[in-house]
Design an enzyme around this catalytic site. Structure first.
Site, PDB file in Angstrom:
ATOM      1  N   LYS A 146      43.917  46.928  35.136  1.00 13.42           N
ATOM      2  CA  LYS A 146      43.040  47.176  33.981  1.00 13.42           C
ATOM      3  C   LYS A 146      41.826  48.043  34.349  1.00 13.42           C
ATOM      4  O   LYS A 146      41.450  48.931  33.588  1.00 13.42           O
ATOM      5  CB  LYS A 146      42.577  45.822  33.402  1.00 13.42           C
ATOM      6  CG  LYS A 146      41.742  45.916  32.172  1.00 13.42           C
ATOM      7  CD  LYS A 146      41.599  44.562  31.522  1.00 13.42           C
ATOM      8  CE  LYS A 146      40.870  43.582  32.435  1.00 13.42           C
ATOM      9  NZ  LYS A 146      39.567  43.165  31.945  1.00 13.42           N
TER      10      LYS A 146
ATOM     11  N   ARG B 268      36.640  37.714  23.792  1.00 15.23           N
ATOM     12  CA  ARG B 268      37.338  36.715  24.598  1.00 15.23           C
ATOM     13  C   ARG B 268      37.831  35.568  23.722  1.00 15.23           C
ATOM     14  O   ARG B 268      38.618  34.749  24.165  1.00 15.23           O
ATOM     15  CB  ARG B 268      36.410  36.077  25.622  1.00 15.23           C
ATOM     16  CG  ARG B 268      36.211  36.766  26.963  1.00 15.23           C
ATOM     17  CD  ARG B 268      37.414  36.709  27.851  1.00 15.23           C
ATOM     18  NE  ARG B 268      37.107  36.502  29.263  1.00 15.23           N
ATOM     19  CZ  ARG B 268      36.550  37.386  30.069  1.00 15.23           C
ATOM     20  NH1 ARG B 268      36.160  38.553  29.643  1.00 15.23           N
ATOM     21  NH2 ARG B 268      36.359  37.092  31.345  1.00 15.23           N
TER      22      ARG B 268
ATOM     23  N   ARG C 126      45.899  42.247  48.112  1.00 10.80           N
ATOM     24  CA  ARG C 126      44.517  42.728  48.229  1.00 10.80           C
ATOM     25  C   ARG C 126      43.779  42.001  49.329  1.00 10.80           C
ATOM     26  O   ARG C 126      42.830  42.519  49.904  1.00 10.80           O
ATOM     27  CB  ARG C 126      43.731  42.451  46.931  1.00 10.80           C
ATOM     28  CG  ARG C 126      44.035  43.360  45.797  1.00 10.80           C
ATOM     29  CD  ARG C 126      42.954  43.260  44.741  1.00 10.80           C
ATOM     30  NE  ARG C 126      42.609  41.891  44.368  1.00 10.80           N
ATOM     31  CZ  ARG C 126      42.081  41.556  43.205  1.00 10.80           C
ATOM     32  NH1 ARG C 126      41.868  42.473  42.297  1.00 10.80           N
ATOM     33  NH2 ARG C 126      41.768  40.311  42.931  1.00 10.80           N
TER      34      ARG C 126
ATOM     35  N   ARG D 149      41.642  39.568  49.311  1.00  8.63           N
ATOM     36  CA  ARG D 149      40.235  39.217  49.171  1.00  8.63           C
ATOM     37  C   ARG D 149      40.018  37.753  49.492  1.00  8.63           C
ATOM     38  O   ARG D 149      40.887  36.925  49.275  1.00  8.63           O
ATOM     39  CB  ARG D 149      39.745  39.523  47.756  1.00  8.63           C
ATOM     40  CG  ARG D 149      39.144  40.888  47.676  1.00  8.63           C
ATOM     41  CD  ARG D 149      38.651  41.268  46.315  1.00  8.63           C
ATOM     42  NE  ARG D 149      38.433  40.165  45.409  1.00  8.63           N
ATOM     43  CZ  ARG D 149      38.158  40.350  44.126  1.00  8.63           C
ATOM     44  NH1 ARG D 149      38.115  41.577  43.642  1.00  8.63           N
ATOM     45  NH2 ARG D 149      37.953  39.332  43.326  1.00  8.63           N
TER      46      ARG D 149
ATOM     47  N   ARG E 112      42.835  31.008  38.160  1.00  5.98           N
ATOM     48  CA  ARG E 112      42.325  32.104  37.327  1.00  5.98           C
ATOM     49  C   ARG E 112      43.393  32.608  36.364  1.00  5.98           C
ATOM     50  O   ARG E 112      43.113  32.917  35.211  1.00  5.98           O
ATOM     51  CB  ARG E 112      41.814  33.246  38.207  1.00  5.98           C
ATOM     52  CG  ARG E 112      40.510  32.909  38.907  1.00  5.98           C
ATOM     53  CD  ARG E 112      39.693  34.147  39.224  1.00  5.98           C
ATOM     54  NE  ARG E 112      40.409  35.072  40.096  1.00  5.98           N
ATOM     55  CZ  ARG E 112      40.383  35.020  41.417  1.00  5.98           C
ATOM     56  NH1 ARG E 112      39.692  34.096  42.029  1.00  5.98           N
ATOM     57  NH2 ARG E 112      41.047  35.892  42.138  1.00  5.98           N
TER      58      ARG E 112
END
Ligand code: AMP
Length: 193
Positions: A16, A92, A131, A133, A144
């Protein structure tokens, strides 16, 4: 100039961010990320930043009236009135979506499209793990993702019910995905109002 008014939806890891940058670059509209705005407020240590910071840490949503106030102020600025907007992270909730309709109506404007950048769950899980992280532990990723699902489902229904939803396949190269986005956005602009 077309003054595109668009919402982008997509899970974390859907690309995104990358596609938002391409949209803004191509259509000349203003990128409004409410997450970025709240994080900036937090860094500045404003009252909003302090309140929002705690809510964000809990993974909850900042109250609708607060968000609608912030976005309403931003949408009324001349750069957006003239050049349009790419909304990222807002709305949202369906309450925020209703308010967005009203805010645009005040400018005699409407949303052109809400694009849901669709990437299968298995693929975003892998992208997030790749990734590497620190906060991307498998548990945090699942939390999440499922929170996103819960929060976004009613919104997808709202956009669909208002005839604004377009689902774009987010699997492929950056250029391929952007070409798909451009197709649906250009179609909407051509059929405007
Ligand atoms: P994001 O970067 O879009 O994931 O936003 C980070 C956090 O900011 C979210 O988890 C929420 O706590 C808060 N937030 C951002 N946008 C909104 C919104 N439109 N309504 C409520 N809370 C929001």
């Amino acid at each position: 100039m077309v003054a595109l008014r668009m919402v982008i939806l997509g899970r974390q890891g859907s690309g995104k961010g990358t596609q938002s940058a391409r949209i803004v670059d191509h259509y000349g509209c203003v990128h409004v990320s409410t997450g970025d705005m709240l994080r900036a407020a937090r860094e500045e240590g404003t009252e909003l930043g302090r309140t929002a910071g705690e809510i964000m840490d809990r993974g909850d949503l900042v109250p609708d009236d607060v968000m609608i106030g912030i976005v309403g102020e931003r949408l009324a600025k001349p750069d957006i009135v003239e050049n349009g907007v790419l909304l990222d992270g807002f709305p949202r909730t369906t309450e925020q979506a209703d308010a967005l309709e009203d805010l645009l109506e005040e400018q005699d404007a409407r949303l052109d499209v809400a694009v849901n950048l669709d990437v299968p769950l298995a693929e975003v899980r892998q992208r997030m793990l790749d990734r590497g992280r620190e906060d991307d532990t498998p548990e945090a990723i699942e939390r999440r993702l499922s929170l996103y699902e819960q929060q976004t489902e009613p919104l997808i229904d709202w956009f669909e019910g208002h005839g604004l939803l377009e689902v774009v396949d987010g699997v492929g190269t950056e250029d391929e995905v952007f070409a798909r986005m451009q197709l649906v956005v250009d179609d909407r602009l051509a059929a405007r109002y």
